[in-house]
Structure formats: structure tokens, C-alpha cells
Design an enzyme around this catalytic site. Structure first.
Site, short mmCIF file in Angstrom:
data_model
loop_
_atom_site.label_atom_id
_atom_site.label_comp_id
_atom_site.label_asym_id
_atom_site.label_seq_id
_atom_site.Cartn_x
_atom_site.Cartn_y
_atom_site.Cartn_z
N ASN A 220 5.01 6.67 -13.30
CA ASN A 220 5.73 7.92 -13.50
C ASN A 220 7.17 7.63 -13.89
O ASN A 220 7.82 6.77 -13.32
CB ASN A 220 5.71 8.75 -12.20
CG ASN A 220 4.31 9.18 -11.82
OD1 ASN A 220 3.47 9.42 -12.69
ND2 ASN A 220 4.03 9.27 -10.54
N HIS B 40 7.66 1.68 -10.41
CA HIS B 40 6.50 1.12 -9.70
C HIS B 40 5.24 1.58 -10.42
O HIS B 40 5.19 2.67 -10.99
CB HIS B 40 6.48 1.58 -8.24
CG HIS B 40 6.70 3.05 -8.09
ND1 HIS B 40 7.95 3.62 -8.14
CD2 HIS B 40 5.82 4.07 -7.93
CE1 HIS B 40 7.84 4.92 -8.01
NE2 HIS B 40 6.56 5.23 -7.88
N GLU C 122 9.19 10.12 -7.94
CA GLU C 122 9.91 10.48 -6.71
C GLU C 122 10.82 9.35 -6.25
O GLU C 122 11.89 9.62 -5.71
CB GLU C 122 8.90 10.80 -5.59
CG GLU C 122 8.10 12.07 -5.84
CD GLU C 122 6.98 12.25 -4.83
OE1 GLU C 122 6.88 11.43 -3.89
OE2 GLU C 122 6.20 13.20 -5.00
N VAL C 123 10.38 8.13 -6.40
CA VAL C 123 11.18 6.99 -5.95
C VAL C 123 11.82 6.35 -7.19
O VAL C 123 11.11 5.88 -8.09
CB VAL C 123 10.31 5.95 -5.20
CG1 VAL C 123 11.15 4.74 -4.82
CG2 VAL C 123 9.69 6.58 -3.95
N HIS D 52 1.37 2.55 -9.93
CA HIS D 52 0.32 2.93 -8.97
C HIS D 52 -1.00 2.29 -9.40
O HIS D 52 -1.34 2.31 -10.59
CB HIS D 52 0.13 4.44 -8.96
CG HIS D 52 1.30 5.23 -8.47
ND1 HIS D 52 1.36 5.78 -7.20
CD2 HIS D 52 2.47 5.57 -9.07
CE1 HIS D 52 2.52 6.42 -7.05
NE2 HIS D 52 3.20 6.32 -8.18
N ARG E 169 0.85 -1.19 0.00
CA ARG E 169 0.00 0.00 0.00
C ARG E 169 0.88 1.24 0.00
O ARG E 169 1.91 1.28 0.68
CB ARG E 169 -0.89 0.03 1.25
CG ARG E 169 -1.94 -1.04 1.24
CD ARG E 169 -3.02 -0.86 2.28
NE ARG E 169 -3.80 -2.08 2.34
CZ ARG E 169 -4.75 -2.44 1.47
NH1 ARG E 169 -5.06 -1.62 0.47
NH2 ARG E 169 -5.40 -3.58 1.57
N ASP E 170 0.44 2.25 -0.76
CA ASP E 170 1.17 3.52 -0.75
C ASP E 170 1.06 4.15 0.64
O ASP E 170 -0.01 4.18 1.25
CB ASP E 170 0.60 4.47 -1.82
CG ASP E 170 1.56 5.61 -2.12
OD1 ASP E 170 2.09 5.64 -3.25
OD2 ASP E 170 1.77 6.46 -1.23
N ILE E 171 2.18 4.65 1.12
CA ILE E 171 2.23 5.22 2.48
C ILE E 171 1.45 6.54 2.57
O ILE E 171 1.05 6.96 3.65
CB ILE E 171 3.71 5.42 2.89
CG1 ILE E 171 3.86 5.44 4.40
CG2 ILE E 171 4.31 6.66 2.24
CD1 ILE E 171 5.31 5.38 4.86
P1 AMP Z 1 6.28 8.35 -7.62
O1 AMP Z 1 6.05 9.81 -7.49
O2 AMP Z 1 5.57 7.74 -8.79
O3 AMP Z 1 7.74 7.99 -7.56
O4 AMP Z 1 5.58 7.70 -6.36
C1 AMP Z 1 6.25 7.30 -5.21
C2 AMP Z 1 5.21 6.84 -4.23
O5 AMP Z 1 5.85 6.03 -3.24
C3 AMP Z 1 4.51 7.99 -3.50
O6 AMP Z 1 3.11 7.92 -3.76
C4 AMP Z 1 4.84 7.73 -2.03
O7 AMP Z 1 3.77 8.03 -1.18
C5 AMP Z 1 5.20 6.24 -2.02
N1 AMP Z 1 6.09 5.82 -0.97
C6 AMP Z 1 7.28 6.38 -0.63
N2 AMP Z 1 7.84 5.69 0.39
C7 AMP Z 1 6.99 4.67 0.68
C8 AMP Z 1 7.01 3.61 1.64
N3 AMP Z 1 8.01 3.47 2.51
N4 AMP Z 1 5.97 2.74 1.64
C9 AMP Z 1 4.95 2.89 0.78
N5 AMP Z 1 4.89 3.86 -0.15
C10 AMP Z 1 5.88 4.75 -0.20
#
Ligand code: AMP
Ligand code: ZN
Length: 121
Positions: A88, A101, A96-97, A103, A30-32
Site C-alpha cells: 500500500n 512494507h 497506515e504505517v 503484505h 506477523r501482522d498483528i
Molecule cells: P498498511 O495499511 O499497509 O500500512 O498496513 C499496516 C499493517 O501493519 C496493518 O495490517 C497492521 O495490522 C500492521 N501492524 C501495525 N502495527 C503492528 C505491529 N506492532 N506488529 C505487527 N503488525 C502491525
């Protein structure tokens, strides 16, 4: 793989997280910071940042990720009402990560095309 990749650390159990699904190619959490009642992330086991970097097992990995998204949407009860898949890529894509991944967002009307503007928490 970067030492500090949060998704690699979750994959390896170094950061506690509820893993809802895991197969040979990907896992689901699950997204945090969810933007919808259902907001899942489908993450390949292998670390890579961009689709273009995925060279080994491309077809199998992409198929496994879509299959997991479909099955988890069904398990979450949003298949009938609908859901959004979003992947993304890079700065302009809002990534961001830096571990790719997918969504999976559903459970509320997400509006028109694009990134949901409101987070639910
Ligand atoms: P993106 O902007 O597509 O890279 O999305 C990164 C997503 O990862 C964001 O929606 C964050 O809320 C989610 N996220 C970051 N760290 C964690 C975590 N430790 N567990 C779950 N989701 C995370
Ligand atoms: Zn990683």
C-alpha cells in the site's frame, strides 16, 4: 527516521516481536491484525515511506523483499495454495504505517482483486 515508527522500533528491538527472518535488507514479522491464516509483513531495514524514496540499493532491497516473501510463503506452506502480495502506498493506497512494507497473505481464499474485506481476528 521518525522517532515513533513502530516498524523501526520492532527492527531495533524496542518493541518485542517475533522476527521470522532477517537479512541485510529486510525483516519479516506477523501482522498483528491478520486478515488470513498467514499474514506476514516484509519490511525493509531502512526507513522510508514510499517506493519513490528508495534510492540507495533499490534493486537489492526489492529483490530481498520478494525473495523473503517467496521463502516465507513456502515456509508457511501456502506456496501451493497461493497467496497475495500487497504494497500500500499513501492515503489512497490505504497505507497506515508510514514505513513501507509488503503484505504476504494466504491460507484462505482471498476473493477477487483488492483488499481482503474480512479480518480473521
Ligand atoms: P498498511 O495499511 O499497509 O500500512 O498496513 C499496516 C499493517 O501493519 C496493518 O495490517 C497492521 O495490522 C500492521 N501492524 C501495525 N502495527 C503492528 C505491529 N506492532 N506488529 C505487527 N503488525 C502491525
Ligand atoms: Zn520506520
Amino acid at each position: 527516521m521518525p522517532e515513533d515508527c513502530v516498524f523501526c522500533m520492532i527492527r531495533d528491538g524496542e518493541i518485542p516481536s517475533d522476527i521470522l527472518h532477517r537479512d541485510q535488507y529486510c525483516f519479516v514479522i506477523r501482522d498483528i491484525n491478520p486478515v488470513a491464516p498467514t499474514h506476514l509483513l516484509v519490511i525493509p531495514l531502512e526507513h522510508f515511506e514510499y517506493l519513490a524514496e528508495l534510492v540507495s540499493d533499490f534493486d537489492q532491497t526489492v529483490a530481498a523483499m520478494l525473495s523473503a516473501a517467496r521463502d516465507m510463503a513456502s515456509a508457511e506452506g501456502v506456496s501451493g495454495s497461493g497467496y497475495r502480495l500487497m504494497l500500500n502506498q499513501g492515503r489512497d493506497g490505504g497505507q497506515e504505517v508510514p514505513h513501507i512494507h509488503l503484505h504476504v497473505m494466504g491460507g484462505r481464499h482471498l476473493g477477487g482483486f483488492g483488499i481482503p474485506s474480512e479480518r480473521t481476528s
